[in-house]
Design a protein around this motif. Structure first.
Motif, PDB file in Angstrom:
ATOM      1  N   ALA A  24       0.879 -15.964 -52.043  1.00 46.51           N
ATOM      2  CA  ALA A  24       0.793 -15.368 -53.371  1.00 46.51           C
ATOM      3  C   ALA A  24      -0.561 -14.701 -53.568  1.00 46.51           C
ATOM      4  N   ALA A  25      -0.565 -13.580 -54.272  1.00 48.74           N
ATOM      5  CA  ALA A  25      -1.800 -12.852 -54.598  1.00 48.74           C
ATOM      6  C   ALA A  25      -1.754 -12.478 -56.076  1.00 48.74           C
ATOM      7  N   ASP A  26      -2.761 -12.910 -56.820  1.00 49.41           N
ATOM      8  CA  ASP A  26      -2.813 -12.605 -58.250  1.00 49.41           C
ATOM      9  C   ASP A  26      -2.775 -11.095 -58.483  1.00 49.41           C
ATOM     10  N   GLU A  27      -2.055 -10.708 -59.513  1.00 49.62           N
ATOM     11  CA  GLU A  27      -1.967  -9.324 -59.968  1.00 49.62           C
ATOM     12  C   GLU A  27      -1.164  -8.418 -59.031  1.00 49.62           C
TER      13      GLU A  27
ATOM     14  N   VAL B 298      14.331  -4.070 -37.216  1.00 48.74           N
ATOM     15  CA  VAL B 298      14.691  -4.742 -35.970  1.00 48.74           C
ATOM     16  C   VAL B 298      15.270  -3.707 -35.015  1.00 48.74           C
ATOM     17  N   GLY B 299      14.578  -3.481 -33.901  1.00 49.14           N
ATOM     18  CA  GLY B 299      15.077  -2.533 -32.913  1.00 49.14           C
ATOM     19  C   GLY B 299      15.356  -1.163 -33.485  1.00 49.14           C
ATOM     20  N   GLY B 300      14.482  -0.694 -34.396  1.00 53.32           N
ATOM     21  CA  GLY B 300      14.622   0.631 -34.963  1.00 53.32           C
ATOM     22  C   GLY B 300      15.534   0.719 -36.169  1.00 53.32           C
ATOM     23  N   THR B 301      16.173  -0.366 -36.554  1.00 51.85           N
ATOM     24  CA  THR B 301      17.074  -0.376 -37.708  1.00 51.85           C
ATOM     25  C   THR B 301      16.453  -1.206 -38.823  1.00 51.85           C
ATOM     26  N   SER B 302      16.303  -0.598 -39.993  1.00 55.62           N
ATOM     27  CA  SER B 302      15.621  -1.268 -41.107  1.00 55.62           C
ATOM     28  C   SER B 302      16.615  -2.007 -42.003  1.00 55.62           C
ATOM     29  N   ARG B 303      16.201  -3.187 -42.429  1.00 60.47           N
ATOM     30  CA  ARG B 303      16.985  -3.935 -43.411  1.00 60.47           C
ATOM     31  C   ARG B 303      16.639  -3.431 -44.817  1.00 60.47           C
ATOM     32  N   ALA B 304      17.414  -3.874 -45.795  1.00 61.77           N
ATOM     33  CA  ALA B 304      17.109  -3.560 -47.186  1.00 61.77           C
ATOM     34  C   ALA B 304      15.814  -4.255 -47.592  1.00 61.77           C
ATOM     35  N   ALA B 305      15.098  -3.643 -48.537  1.00 61.43           N
ATOM     36  CA  ALA B 305      13.843  -4.231 -49.011  1.00 61.43           C
ATOM     37  C   ALA B 305      14.095  -5.602 -49.619  1.00 61.43           C
ATOM     38  N   GLN B 306      13.150  -6.515 -49.405  1.00 63.88           N
ATOM     39  CA  GLN B 306      13.244  -7.869 -49.945  1.00 63.88           C
ATOM     40  C   GLN B 306      12.093  -8.120 -50.907  1.00 63.88           C
ATOM     41  N   THR B 307      12.393  -8.859 -51.976  1.00 63.53           N
ATOM     42  CA  THR B 307      11.374  -9.291 -52.934  1.00 63.53           C
ATOM     43  C   THR B 307      11.605 -10.759 -53.242  1.00 63.53           C
ATOM     44  N   PRO B 308      10.595 -11.469 -53.776  1.00 61.65           N
ATOM     45  CA  PRO B 308      10.815 -12.865 -54.134  1.00 61.65           C
ATOM     46  C   PRO B 308      11.754 -12.981 -55.338  1.00 61.65           C
ATOM     47  N   THR B 309      12.335 -14.160 -55.516  1.00 61.38           N
ATOM     48  CA  THR B 309      13.119 -14.431 -56.719  1.00 61.38           C
ATOM     49  C   THR B 309      12.173 -14.500 -57.914  1.00 61.38           C
ATOM     50  N   PRO B 310      12.425 -13.691 -58.946  1.00 63.17           N
ATOM     51  CA  PRO B 310      11.489 -13.660 -60.081  1.00 63.17           C
ATOM     52  C   PRO B 310      11.340 -15.032 -60.747  1.00 63.17           C
ATOM     53  N   VAL B 311      10.145 -15.306 -61.208  1.00 62.76           N
ATOM     54  CA  VAL B 311       9.848 -16.501 -61.998  1.00 62.76           C
ATOM     55  C   VAL B 311       9.299 -16.024 -63.335  1.00 62.76           C
ATOM     56  N   GLY B 312       9.934 -16.453 -64.422  1.00 63.40           N
ATOM     57  CA  GLY B 312       9.497 -15.987 -65.731  1.00 63.40           C
ATOM     58  C   GLY B 312       9.676 -14.495 -65.897  1.00 63.40           C
ATOM     59  N   GLY B 313      10.682 -13.934 -65.195  1.00 59.28           N
ATOM     60  CA  GLY B 313      10.963 -12.512 -65.329  1.00 59.28           C
ATOM     61  C   GLY B 313      10.067 -11.600 -64.536  1.00 59.28           C
ATOM     62  N   THR B 314       9.226 -12.147 -63.663  1.00 60.86           N
ATOM     63  CA  THR B 314       8.313 -11.302 -62.898  1.00 60.86           C
ATOM     64  C   THR B 314       8.136 -11.837 -61.486  1.00 60.86           C
ATOM     65  N   THR B 315       7.778 -10.948 -60.560  1.00 59.72           N
ATOM     66  CA  THR B 315       7.458 -11.357 -59.186  1.00 59.72           C
ATOM     67  C   THR B 315       5.964 -11.275 -58.915  1.00 59.72           C
ATOM     68  N   VAL B 316       5.185 -10.950 -59.942  1.00 60.51           N
ATOM     69  CA  VAL B 316       3.732 -10.858 -59.774  1.00 60.51           C
ATOM     70  C   VAL B 316       3.164 -12.230 -59.445  1.00 60.51           C
ATOM     71  N   GLY B 317       2.294 -12.267 -58.422  1.00 64.48           N
ATOM     72  CA  GLY B 317       1.622 -13.508 -58.064  1.00 64.48           C
ATOM     73  C   GLY B 317       2.496 -14.518 -57.361  1.00 64.48           C
ATOM     74  N   LEU B 318       3.595 -14.063 -56.693  1.00 62.19           N
ATOM     75  CA  LEU B 318       4.481 -14.973 -55.976  1.00 62.19           C
ATOM     76  C   LEU B 318       4.366 -14.748 -54.466  1.00 62.19           C
ATOM     77  N   PRO B 319       4.595 -15.800 -53.653  1.00 60.36           N
ATOM     78  CA  PRO B 319       4.643 -15.616 -52.199  1.00 60.36           C
ATOM     79  C   PRO B 319       5.967 -14.979 -51.809  1.00 60.36           C
ATOM     80  N   LEU B 320       6.019 -14.456 -50.574  1.00 61.23           N
ATOM     81  CA  LEU B 320       7.238 -13.819 -50.077  1.00 61.23           C
ATOM     82  C   LEU B 320       7.455 -14.204 -48.617  1.00 61.23           C
ATOM     83  N   THR B 321       8.624 -14.797 -48.339  1.00 61.22           N
ATOM     84  CA  THR B 321       9.022 -15.146 -46.974  1.00 61.22           C
ATOM     85  C   THR B 321      10.212 -14.294 -46.588  1.00 61.22           C
TER      86      THR B 321
END
Length: 399
Positions: A300-303, A312-335
């Protein structure tokens, strides 16, 4: 009594004739029993591994035994684009064997060939292939075909085909009949595409106007060797040792004061490492066994609101974001989810983008204090003037 014996002999003769009537056709034409006429090539490879452009061709030698006629080497090709875990190609041997019936001097009976896979030299595993060293005895039975008038000469046909697995031994090999045909299994464990880093982990900041572009983002990366497609006792798919990655930017490897206390290159222990990247930097690992997998987490990084695109092997997956907490993804880790895979054709990367969430800093208020003072002063003067005018109006005598 003689009459009885005569009757018994007649019955016995009829029975014998009837039995011969059934048996003679069977003896005259042994028929075509089920035949094992397929050569099968299995190519076992890890998930994420792809057969490269042009496919992969494998050759097989048919060594004639005794007076058997010669058979040229045969080949099968695994087509390009085949993806783990097992790709299969087959060769029907009947079109190879049937022309032998026209061989001069070939007689009815059986002939043998020893069939093996041709192993390239000097170093067949350089391309990541482990070859099958099995050998088989191919036995082909040829039968006479009666001429059809006005022809008078007998011809031959393939009557039956048998396959025996050869087990080397001393003093003599053993032969075991098999109905599976000639089956050869190779293992394909290539390294990554030499045109790209084996893995690149990148960092970019967006909404940059008020962002601290020197912010360090922390990553935890764990690599694992391929879990499938590795022959027993082989180490060709182990992770490199030592294993390192290099922190890069547009000018090359990051060094000196720009490292901000970090070490470069980054050393991995048992396939794991923690490292930090700032905007415009990336970590790259040069070579890995294709089919390796990895888990990767950005702390996680503030702000900042993280997202990642995994390729993977030249083929891109869809973008991933963390599950929002309190309606926002700001300051959350991402795996990344699922785990990343290292392909052998094309690029492999995890590109992280962190959008800065604008928070008006205290300096913004301070920088505008002069303007605010003018506005407030003007308002106060206006109020004072209005108050004086009202007082004057109230003091005017009424006529």
């Amino acid at each position: 009594m003689r009459k009885g014996l005569t009757k018994f002999a007649l019955i016995l003769s009829l029975a014998l004739v009837m039995s011969l009537g059934v048996a003679i056709p069977a003896l005259a034409d042994p028929g075509t029993p089920p035949m094992t006429t397929t050569l099968t090539k299995n190519l076992v490879m890890p998930d994420g591994v792809t057969v490269p452009a042009g496919g992969m061709t494998f050759n097989f030698n048919f060594a004639a035994q005794g007076s058997a006629p010669a058979i040229a080497n045969q080949s099968v090709t695994i087509p390009a684009g085949s993806v783990g875990t097992t790709a299969t190609a087959t060769l029907n041997l009947l079109p190879v064997l049937e022309p032998l019936t026209a061989t001069t001097g070939l007689n009815a009976g059986y002939y043998d060939w020893i069939v093996t896979e041709v192993v390239p030299t000097p170093n067949p595993s350089a391309a990541g292939v482990t070859y099958d060293t099995s050998s088989f005895r191919l036995r082909v039975h040829f039968a006479n075909v009666a001429p059809t008038p006005p022809n008078t000469e007998y011809t031959l046909r393939v009557a039956a085909v048998e396959v025996f697995t050869i087990t080397p031994g001393s003093p003599a090999n053993t032969y075991t009949k098999t109905l599976d045909g000639l089956v050869f299994t190779n293992y394909f464990n290539p390294t990554t595409d030499p045109n790209f880093p084996a893995l690149r982990v990148g960092k970019t900041i967006t909404n940059r106007e008020n962002a601290n572009l020197s912010t360090l983002f922390t990553f935890d990366l764990a690599l694992s060797a391929p879990a499938t497609g590795v022959p027993s006792g082989s180490n060709i798919a182990d992770l490199p040792a030592p294993l390192t990655g290099t922190i890069m930017n547009a000018d090359g490897p990051v060094a000196g004061a720009d490292l901000a206390g970090r070490t470069n290159p980054v050393a991995f222990t048992a396939g794991e490492a923690t490292f930090q990247l700032r905007d415009g930097e990336w970590l790259e690992i040069p070579v890995l066994p294709a089919g390796s997998t990895y888990t990767l987490t950005e702390s996680a990084a503030d702000e900042f609101a993280p997202s990642v695109i995994v390729t993977v092997g030249g083929t891109s997956r869809a973008a991933q974001t963390p599950t929002p907490v309190g309606g926002t993804t700001v300051g959350l880790p991402l795996t990344i989810d699922p785990v990343g895979v290292i392909g052998n054709v094309g690029a492999n990367s995890a590109e992280f983008t962190n959008a800065h969430a604008f928070v008006p800093p205290a300096g913004l208020v301070m920088d505008n204090l002069p303007l605010l003072a003018i506005i407030v002063g003007a308002a106060l003067l206006a109020l004072l003037a209005a108050s004086r005018n009202r007082r004057r109006i109230e003091e005017v005598p009424v006529a």
